[in-house]
Write an enzyme that holds these catalytic residues in place. Sequence first.
Site, PDB file in Angstrom:
ATOM      1  N   LYS A  42      44.037 -30.878 -23.268  1.00 54.03           N
ATOM      2  CA  LYS A  42      43.075 -31.117 -24.316  1.00 54.03           C
ATOM      3  C   LYS A  42      41.859 -30.196 -24.201  1.00 54.03           C
ATOM      4  O   LYS A  42      41.143 -29.964 -25.164  1.00 54.03           O
ATOM      5  CB  LYS A  42      42.560 -32.572 -24.221  1.00 54.03           C
ATOM      6  CG  LYS A  42      43.588 -33.637 -24.376  1.00 54.03           C
ATOM      7  CD  LYS A  42      42.917 -35.017 -24.146  1.00 54.03           C
ATOM      8  CE  LYS A  42      43.953 -36.076 -23.993  1.00 54.03           C
ATOM      9  NZ  LYS A  42      43.316 -37.365 -23.580  1.00 54.03           N
ATOM     10  N   GLU A  98      42.753 -21.129 -22.837  1.00 53.43           N
ATOM     11  CA  GLU A  98      42.554 -22.165 -21.805  1.00 53.43           C
ATOM     12  C   GLU A  98      41.057 -22.440 -21.660  1.00 53.43           C
ATOM     13  O   GLU A  98      40.233 -21.577 -21.933  1.00 53.43           O
ATOM     14  CB  GLU A  98      43.168 -21.613 -20.503  1.00 53.43           C
ATOM     15  CG  GLU A  98      43.059 -22.449 -19.274  1.00 53.43           C
ATOM     16  CD  GLU A  98      43.877 -23.729 -19.275  1.00 53.43           C
ATOM     17  OE1 GLU A  98      43.582 -24.597 -20.099  1.00 53.43           O
ATOM     18  OE2 GLU A  98      44.771 -23.860 -18.418  1.00 53.43           O
ATOM     19  N   ASP A  99      40.720 -23.658 -21.237  1.00 56.77           N
ATOM     20  CA  ASP A  99      39.305 -23.973 -21.051  1.00 56.77           C
ATOM     21  C   ASP A  99      38.764 -23.362 -19.757  1.00 56.77           C
ATOM     22  O   ASP A  99      37.716 -22.740 -19.737  1.00 56.77           O
ATOM     23  CB  ASP A  99      39.059 -25.497 -21.069  1.00 56.77           C
ATOM     24  CG  ASP A  99      39.934 -26.264 -20.073  1.00 56.77           C
ATOM     25  OD1 ASP A  99      40.851 -25.670 -19.465  1.00 56.77           O
ATOM     26  OD2 ASP A  99      39.700 -27.481 -19.900  1.00 56.77           O
ATOM     27  N   ASP A 102      41.193 -22.435 -12.857  1.00 54.73           N
ATOM     28  CA  ASP A 102      40.751 -22.836 -11.519  1.00 54.73           C
ATOM     29  C   ASP A 102      41.721 -22.210 -10.510  1.00 54.73           C
ATOM     30  O   ASP A 102      41.561 -21.067 -10.110  1.00 54.73           O
ATOM     31  CB  ASP A 102      40.699 -24.362 -11.447  1.00 54.73           C
ATOM     32  CG  ASP A 102      40.136 -24.890 -10.142  1.00 54.73           C
ATOM     33  OD1 ASP A 102      39.655 -24.081  -9.340  1.00 54.73           O
ATOM     34  OD2 ASP A 102      40.181 -26.108  -9.916  1.00 54.73           O
ATOM     35  N   PHE A 152      31.996 -28.630 -10.285  1.00 58.40           N
ATOM     36  CA  PHE A 152      32.742 -29.305 -11.338  1.00 58.40           C
ATOM     37  C   PHE A 152      31.907 -29.290 -12.617  1.00 58.40           C
ATOM     38  O   PHE A 152      30.790 -29.802 -12.651  1.00 58.40           O
ATOM     39  CB  PHE A 152      33.098 -30.742 -10.948  1.00 58.40           C
ATOM     40  CG  PHE A 152      34.251 -31.245 -11.752  1.00 58.40           C
ATOM     41  CD1 PHE A 152      35.557 -30.989 -11.356  1.00 58.40           C
ATOM     42  CD2 PHE A 152      34.045 -31.913 -12.957  1.00 58.40           C
ATOM     43  CE1 PHE A 152      36.637 -31.394 -12.128  1.00 58.40           C
ATOM     44  CE2 PHE A 152      35.116 -32.321 -13.741  1.00 58.40           C
ATOM     45  CZ  PHE A 152      36.409 -32.061 -13.322  1.00 58.40           C
ATOM     46  N   VAL A 153      32.467 -28.674 -13.645  1.00 59.83           N
ATOM     47  CA  VAL A 153      31.709 -28.520 -14.895  1.00 59.83           C
ATOM     48  C   VAL A 153      32.322 -29.348 -16.016  1.00 59.83           C
ATOM     49  O   VAL A 153      33.540 -29.572 -16.043  1.00 59.83           O
ATOM     50  CB  VAL A 153      31.606 -27.034 -15.313  1.00 59.83           C
ATOM     51  CG1 VAL A 153      30.792 -26.249 -14.310  1.00 59.83           C
ATOM     52  CG2 VAL A 153      32.982 -26.396 -15.489  1.00 59.83           C
ATOM     53  N   ASP A 159      36.346 -32.145 -19.420  1.00 63.54           N
ATOM     54  CA  ASP A 159      36.091 -33.563 -19.130  1.00 63.54           C
ATOM     55  C   ASP A 159      36.019 -33.855 -17.643  1.00 63.54           C
ATOM     56  O   ASP A 159      36.435 -33.046 -16.800  1.00 63.54           O
ATOM     57  CB  ASP A 159      37.231 -34.418 -19.707  1.00 63.54           C
ATOM     58  CG  ASP A 159      38.500 -34.322 -18.865  1.00 63.54           C
ATOM     59  OD1 ASP A 159      38.919 -33.188 -18.539  1.00 63.54           O
ATOM     60  OD2 ASP A 159      39.068 -35.372 -18.502  1.00 63.54           O
TER      61      ASP A 159
HETATM   62  P1  IMP Z   1      44.392 -24.887 -12.636  1.00 60.08           P
HETATM   63  O1  IMP Z   1      45.853 -25.064 -12.892  1.00 60.08           O
HETATM   64  O2  IMP Z   1      43.993 -25.241 -11.238  1.00 60.08           O
HETATM   65  O3  IMP Z   1      43.867 -23.528 -13.045  1.00 60.08           O
HETATM   66  O4  IMP Z   1      43.668 -26.020 -13.468  1.00 60.08           O
HETATM   67  C1  IMP Z   1      43.142 -25.829 -14.704  1.00 60.08           C
HETATM   68  C2  IMP Z   1      42.805 -27.175 -15.302  1.00 60.08           C
HETATM   69  O5  IMP Z   1      42.096 -28.020 -14.371  1.00 60.08           O
HETATM   70  C3  IMP Z   1      41.871 -26.961 -16.464  1.00 60.08           C
HETATM   71  O6  IMP Z   1      42.572 -26.752 -17.671  1.00 60.08           O
HETATM   72  C4  IMP Z   1      41.047 -28.231 -16.439  1.00 60.08           C
HETATM   73  O7  IMP Z   1      41.694 -29.216 -17.205  1.00 60.08           O
HETATM   74  C5  IMP Z   1      41.013 -28.667 -14.986  1.00 60.08           C
HETATM   75  N1  IMP Z   1      39.759 -28.260 -14.313  1.00 60.08           N
HETATM   76  C6  IMP Z   1      39.618 -27.414 -13.272  1.00 60.08           C
HETATM   77  N2  IMP Z   1      38.325 -27.287 -12.922  1.00 60.08           N
HETATM   78  C7  IMP Z   1      37.617 -28.075 -13.774  1.00 60.08           C
HETATM   79  C8  IMP Z   1      36.209 -28.356 -13.930  1.00 60.08           C
HETATM   80  O8  IMP Z   1      35.316 -27.846 -13.225  1.00 60.08           O
HETATM   81  N3  IMP Z   1      35.884 -29.217 -14.935  1.00 60.08           N
HETATM   82  C9  IMP Z   1      36.811 -29.802 -15.756  1.00 60.08           C
HETATM   83  N4  IMP Z   1      38.124 -29.560 -15.646  1.00 60.08           N
HETATM   84  C10 IMP Z   1      38.527 -28.697 -14.658  1.00 60.08           C
END
Ligand code: IMP
Length: 180
Positions: A42, A98-99, A102, A152-153, A159
């Site tokens: 989302k 993507e938002d 990470d 954490f943002v 969210d």
């Molecule tokens: P990745 O697979 O570790 O890159 O995770 C990405 C997903 O983790 C993002 O699409 C977010 O939904 C969530 N996420 C990672 N860091 C944060 C944060 O600081 N705030 C909110 N959601 C996060």
Amino acid sequence: MHSDVESILFTEEQIAEAIKTIGKRITDDHTGKSPVIIGILKGSFVFMSDLVRSIELDCELDFMVAKSYGNAAVSSGTVNVLKDIDTDIAGKDVIIVEDILDTARTLAAVKEILSARKPASIQICTLLDKVTTKKVSVVRADYKCFDVGDEFVVGYGLDYAERYRNLRYIGILKREIYEH
Ligand code: IMP
């Protein structure tokens, strides 16, 4: 400012400015093309809605819901596609939106799944890129608005436990909210 937010990282105005710049770059880089822009739900829904309105191209939009889990090596096996796209992307130029990147695990898996459908190209556009030592994938963003630190943002679509998505800015969440 919301009382659970420690500080504002990026204001509404800064976000709008960054998106205008990225939108123009995407437009210029895709002259004469009709990309398929895929938002990962989302978290990307607010960013996606502003981004596509700053892209001046004839494009198609779609959405995907993918959840990553586990610490295993990156592969499509570590991601669960809860909602797939309806668009046939074979031979098309795809931009994944993507938002936040990470560990990049989610995106690496989504990219692998979409690559198997033989698009002409796949690019990644992220609102935020977390500067972290936890990156498990070599997948990198082709377009990004901002780098953030390892905090954490929330806000502007992002969210914590489904809250704060509707904040107009991006802020750092107070530690006491997620560390009990
Ligand atoms: P990745 O697979 O570790 O890159 O995770 C990405 C997903 O983790 C993002 O699409 C977010 O939904 C969530 N996420 C990672 N860091 C944060 C944060 O600081 N705030 C909110 N959601 C996060």
